[in-house]
Design an enzyme around this catalytic site. Structure first.
Site, PDB file in Angstrom:
ATOM      1  N   THR A 126      41.930  37.490  62.671  1.00 48.42           N
ATOM      2  CA  THR A 126      42.235  38.863  63.123  1.00 48.42           C
ATOM      3  C   THR A 126      42.946  38.882  64.483  1.00 48.42           C
ATOM      4  O   THR A 126      42.637  38.080  65.359  1.00 48.42           O
ATOM      5  CB  THR A 126      40.912  39.649  63.247  1.00 48.42           C
ATOM      6  OG1 THR A 126      40.210  39.544  62.008  1.00 48.42           O
ATOM      7  CG2 THR A 126      41.158  41.112  63.575  1.00 48.42           C
ATOM      8  N   GLY A 339      11.253  58.979  60.147  1.00 49.27           N
ATOM      9  CA  GLY A 339      11.384  60.203  60.940  1.00 49.27           C
ATOM     10  C   GLY A 339      11.753  59.897  62.388  1.00 49.27           C
ATOM     11  O   GLY A 339      12.566  59.011  62.651  1.00 49.27           O
ATOM     12  N   GLY A 340      11.129  60.608  63.317  1.00 49.88           N
ATOM     13  CA  GLY A 340      11.433  60.432  64.746  1.00 49.88           C
ATOM     14  C   GLY A 340      11.182  59.012  65.218  1.00 49.88           C
ATOM     15  O   GLY A 340      11.907  58.491  66.076  1.00 49.88           O
ATOM     16  N   GLU A 363      35.117  40.675  57.664  1.00 49.38           N
ATOM     17  CA  GLU A 363      35.612  39.850  56.549  1.00 49.38           C
ATOM     18  C   GLU A 363      36.162  40.706  55.405  1.00 49.38           C
ATOM     19  O   GLU A 363      35.940  40.421  54.228  1.00 49.38           O
ATOM     20  CB  GLU A 363      34.526  38.883  56.060  1.00 49.38           C
ATOM     21  CG  GLU A 363      34.159  37.892  57.154  1.00 49.38           C
ATOM     22  CD  GLU A 363      33.367  36.706  56.691  1.00 49.38           C
ATOM     23  OE1 GLU A 363      33.551  36.257  55.549  1.00 49.38           O
ATOM     24  OE2 GLU A 363      32.565  36.201  57.486  1.00 49.38           O
ATOM     25  N   SER A 366      35.302  47.686  53.266  1.00 50.74           N
ATOM     26  CA  SER A 366      34.976  48.125  51.898  1.00 50.74           C
ATOM     27  C   SER A 366      36.237  48.584  51.174  1.00 50.74           C
ATOM     28  O   SER A 366      36.396  48.344  49.965  1.00 50.74           O
ATOM     29  CB  SER A 366      33.959  49.273  51.942  1.00 50.74           C
ATOM     30  OG  SER A 366      32.685  48.767  52.248  1.00 50.74           O
TER      31      SER A 366
HETATM   32  C1  LIG Z   1      31.349  42.030  64.881  1.00 48.40           C
HETATM   33  C2  LIG Z   1      32.655  41.562  64.307  1.00 48.40           C
HETATM   34  C3  LIG Z   1      32.862  40.200  64.099  1.00 48.40           C
HETATM   35  C4  LIG Z   1      34.084  39.749  63.608  1.00 48.40           C
HETATM   36  N1  LIG Z   1      34.293  38.391  63.481  1.00 48.40           N
HETATM   37  C5  LIG Z   1      35.534  37.951  63.146  1.00 48.40           C
HETATM   38  C6  LIG Z   1      35.826  36.547  63.155  1.00 48.40           C
HETATM   39  O1  LIG Z   1      34.962  35.718  63.461  1.00 48.40           O
HETATM   40  N2  LIG Z   1      37.077  36.157  62.839  1.00 48.40           N
HETATM   41  C7  LIG Z   1      38.076  37.039  62.502  1.00 48.40           C
HETATM   42  O2  LIG Z   1      39.197  36.602  62.236  1.00 48.40           O
HETATM   43  N3  LIG Z   1      37.816  38.382  62.476  1.00 48.40           N
HETATM   44  C8  LIG Z   1      36.592  38.854  62.798  1.00 48.40           C
HETATM   45  N4  LIG Z   1      36.333  40.207  62.811  1.00 48.40           N
HETATM   46  C9  LIG Z   1      37.408  41.143  62.489  1.00 48.40           C
HETATM   47  C10 LIG Z   1      37.224  41.868  61.169  1.00 48.40           C
HETATM   48  O3  LIG Z   1      37.417  40.998  60.091  1.00 48.40           O
HETATM   49  C11 LIG Z   1      38.195  43.055  61.178  1.00 48.40           C
HETATM   50  O4  LIG Z   1      37.680  43.993  62.093  1.00 48.40           O
HETATM   51  C12 LIG Z   1      38.366  43.673  59.809  1.00 48.40           C
HETATM   52  O5  LIG Z   1      39.061  42.812  58.960  1.00 48.40           O
HETATM   53  C13 LIG Z   1      39.097  45.020  59.864  1.00 48.40           C
HETATM   54  O6  LIG Z   1      40.255  44.949  60.621  1.00 48.40           O
HETATM   55  P1  LIG Z   1      40.537  46.044  61.762  1.00 48.40           P
HETATM   56  O7  LIG Z   1      39.308  46.114  62.591  1.00 48.40           O
HETATM   57  O8  LIG Z   1      41.794  45.706  62.453  1.00 48.40           O
HETATM   58  O9  LIG Z   1      40.699  47.407  60.988  1.00 48.40           O
HETATM   59  P2  LIG Z   1      42.032  47.988  60.310  1.00 48.40           P
HETATM   60  O10 LIG Z   1      42.643  46.957  59.447  1.00 48.40           O
HETATM   61  O11 LIG Z   1      42.889  48.604  61.366  1.00 48.40           O
HETATM   62  O12 LIG Z   1      41.427  49.131  59.388  1.00 48.40           O
HETATM   63  C14 LIG Z   1      41.101  50.434  59.881  1.00 48.40           C
HETATM   64  C15 LIG Z   1      40.719  51.295  58.669  1.00 48.40           C
HETATM   65  O13 LIG Z   1      41.847  51.406  57.775  1.00 48.40           O
HETATM   66  C16 LIG Z   1      41.491  50.978  56.482  1.00 48.40           C
HETATM   67  N5  LIG Z   1      42.628  50.329  55.828  1.00 48.40           N
HETATM   68  C17 LIG Z   1      43.452  49.377  56.349  1.00 48.40           C
HETATM   69  N6  LIG Z   1      44.354  48.994  55.443  1.00 48.40           N
HETATM   70  C18 LIG Z   1      44.106  49.706  54.320  1.00 48.40           C
HETATM   71  C19 LIG Z   1      44.687  49.758  53.015  1.00 48.40           C
HETATM   72  N7  LIG Z   1      45.704  48.991  52.668  1.00 48.40           N
HETATM   73  N8  LIG Z   1      44.152  50.614  52.109  1.00 48.40           N
HETATM   74  C20 LIG Z   1      43.100  51.394  52.427  1.00 48.40           C
HETATM   75  N9  LIG Z   1      42.502  51.389  53.635  1.00 48.40           N
HETATM   76  C21 LIG Z   1      42.996  50.544  54.564  1.00 48.40           C
HETATM   77  C22 LIG Z   1      40.324  50.012  56.689  1.00 48.40           C
HETATM   78  O14 LIG Z   1      39.560  49.863  55.521  1.00 48.40           O
HETATM   79  C23 LIG Z   1      39.585  50.691  57.834  1.00 48.40           C
HETATM   80  O15 LIG Z   1      38.767  51.692  57.335  1.00 48.40           O
HETATM   81  C24 LIG Z   1      35.102  40.679  63.275  1.00 48.40           C
HETATM   82  C25 LIG Z   1      34.878  42.045  63.470  1.00 48.40           C
HETATM   83  C26 LIG Z   1      33.683  42.499  63.990  1.00 48.40           C
HETATM   84  C27 LIG Z   1      33.500  43.963  64.229  1.00 48.40           C
END
Ligand SMILES: Cc1cc2nc3c(=O)[nH]c(=O)nc-3n(C[C@H](O)[C@H](O)[C@H](O)COP(=O)(O)OP(=O)(O)OC[C@H]3O[C@@H](n4cnc5c(N)ncnc54)[C@H](O)[C@@H]3O)c2cc1C
Length: 379
Positions: A126, A339-340, A363, A366
């Site tokens: 990411t 509840g609370g 990863e 949804s």
């Molecule tokens: C606690 C934590 C640990 C993590 N650890 C790692 C790690 O170790 N290594 C790593 O590489 N990453 C890691 N991540 C990153 C994680 O995999 C990403 O946050 C995730 O893939 C979503 O990417 P984004 O946050 O940029 O959201 P975005 O891609 O910007 O998505 C924002 C919203 O748009 C929706 N969306 C985007 N594209 C589409 C589409 N084509 N159709 C419909 N809806 C869409 C998404 O579902 C979401 O609701 C971590 C994230 C967190 C929060």
């Protein structure tokens, strides 16, 4: 079909429950409040063989299958989902990538250290501007003689600060080309490789999440995993297995929240009887128990396919999607049952509620799981 725990699963569950009583449960609140990543716990999990669950014994691992792996993550996540998340990122992302795509020499070099937790692993796909659309990444690696020079940054990386080694996927070709990315192993201390800002998170606060920064970071071609241009395809295969991890994490969260709600509902009395005697509460518990069972079956189906070496993109995405949504729903309902009191830090359900949300995001969100599932079924 026999869905009861095999001997290894029983042993792992028992071991984690005993270990957790002394080393996890008493500290969960403190770690969560202060965002402490309990490095020593992961070192101890390494001694128990839980940081190399899937790594063959010849490389210092436990040599178990995904079936045992599911149990390990689930049991740890019942105690503390942050520990489950970190253990999963170390095992199936960083270690799993080297295990699947490293050469024999690379496996011998890095796997024994990772499998014993002498080294903690991170995995970087990411970036700030590319999450779901990770193929659009901007971090580059440019060939310079026998070396590569990396520039850019990875965002939201688990163990970006405490990790001793990271597998990172960076651009080595054209944007938009799925064969334009390659995977490299970068060790801590490599000049030009550093960590950045640590995120202050809603949940999973004991699992460290931060940036990885590359500033003219030079690595040898020996650190390239597989061939130039294979990185993105490798990452997608690693994530197939990773989805089992997050699904198991969701299962552990749902079970932990359900167990708290069930126990509380039998003890808490209102209007002269335990609240479990009210149908509104009893039906919530019935839904929770049913959805947990369904999650479990989806997860073991995906794990079974993975164990047999079959393609499980569809099954993994279904398990991850369903189990994650169930974790959020069950944790939400558990707060309602308490509840609370469920809204306070005196009970673990508020933490499960906060932690559960990561499952529908990390990863592959949804929404992305539904894209994967629909692509598989429609073609
Ligand atoms: C606690 C934590 C640990 C993590 N650890 C790692 C790690 O170790 N290594 C790593 O590489 N990453 C890691 N991540 C990153 C994680 O995999 C990403 O946050 C995730 O893939 C979503 O990417 P984004 O946050 O940029 O959201 P975005 O891609 O910007 O998505 C924002 C919203 O748009 C929706 N969306 C985007 N594209 C589409 C589409 N084509 N159709 C419909 N809806 C869409 C998404 O579902 C979401 O609701 C971590 C994230 C967190 C929060």
């Amino acid at each position: 079909m026999d869905f009861s725990y095999n001997e290894n699963q029983k042993m792992i569950a028992d071991m984690i429950q005993k270990f957790g009583k002394q080393n996890i449960t008493p500290f969960v609140r403190e770690w969560d409040d202060a965002q402490i990543f309990p490095l020593d716990v992961f070192k101890k999990l390494g001694e128990l063989g839980l940081m190399g669950v899937l790594v063959p014994t010849e490389y210092g691992g436990s040599g178990f299958t995904y079936t045992e792996y599911v149990t390990a993550i689930e049991e740890l996540s019942i105690l503390d989902p942050s520990v489950g998340l970190s253990m999963a990122a170390h095992n199936s992302l960083c270690t799993g990538h080297i295990l699947q795509f490293g050469s024999e020499e690379q496996k011998k070099k890095w796997l024994p250290k990772l499998a014993t937790a002498e080294w903690i692993g991170a995995w970087g796909l990411t970036e700030h501007n590319t999450g779901s659309d990770s193929g659009g990444m901007a971090t580059t690696a440019v060939k310079d003689g026998d070396d590569w020079i990396l520039n850019g940054a990875k965002n939201f990386i688990t163990h970006a600060i405490s990790g001793d080694v990271a597998v990172v996927i960076v651009r080595t070709g054209e944007k938009g080309d799925s064969h334009g990315m390659s995977a490299f192993v970068i060790e801590k201390g490599t000049p030009g490789f550093s960590s950045g800002r640590k995120e202050d998170k809603l949940g999973m606060r004991a699992s460290e999440t931060a940036e990885l920064i590359f500033d003219n970071c030079r690595v040898s071609n020996d650190n390239l995993l597989g061939n130039v241009g294979d990185g993105f395809i490798q990452a997608m295969k690693v994530l197939d297995g990773g989805r089992i991890s997050i699904a198991s994490l969701g299962l552990g969260i749902a079970k932990g929240a359900y167990q708290s709600a069930l126990q509380y509902s039998k003890e808490r009395e209102q209007f002269g009887k335990p609240i479990s005697h009210f149908q509104a509460i009893a039906f919530k518990l019935a839904d929770m128990a049913t959805e947990i069972e369904a999650s479990e079956l989806l997860i073991y189906n995906a794990a079974d396919k993975k164990n047999r070496g079959e393609r499980m993109t569809l099954e993994g995405a279904m398990a991850k999607y369903y189990s994650s949504e169930v974790a959020v729903k069950v944790a939400n309902d558990a707060v309602q049952v308490l509840g609370g009191y469920g809204y306070t830090k005196d009970f673990p359900v508020e933490r499960f509620y906060r932690d559960s949300k990561l499952c529908t995001i990390g990863e592959g969100t949804s929404e992305i799981q539904k894209l994967v599932i629909s692509k598989q079924i429609i073609g």
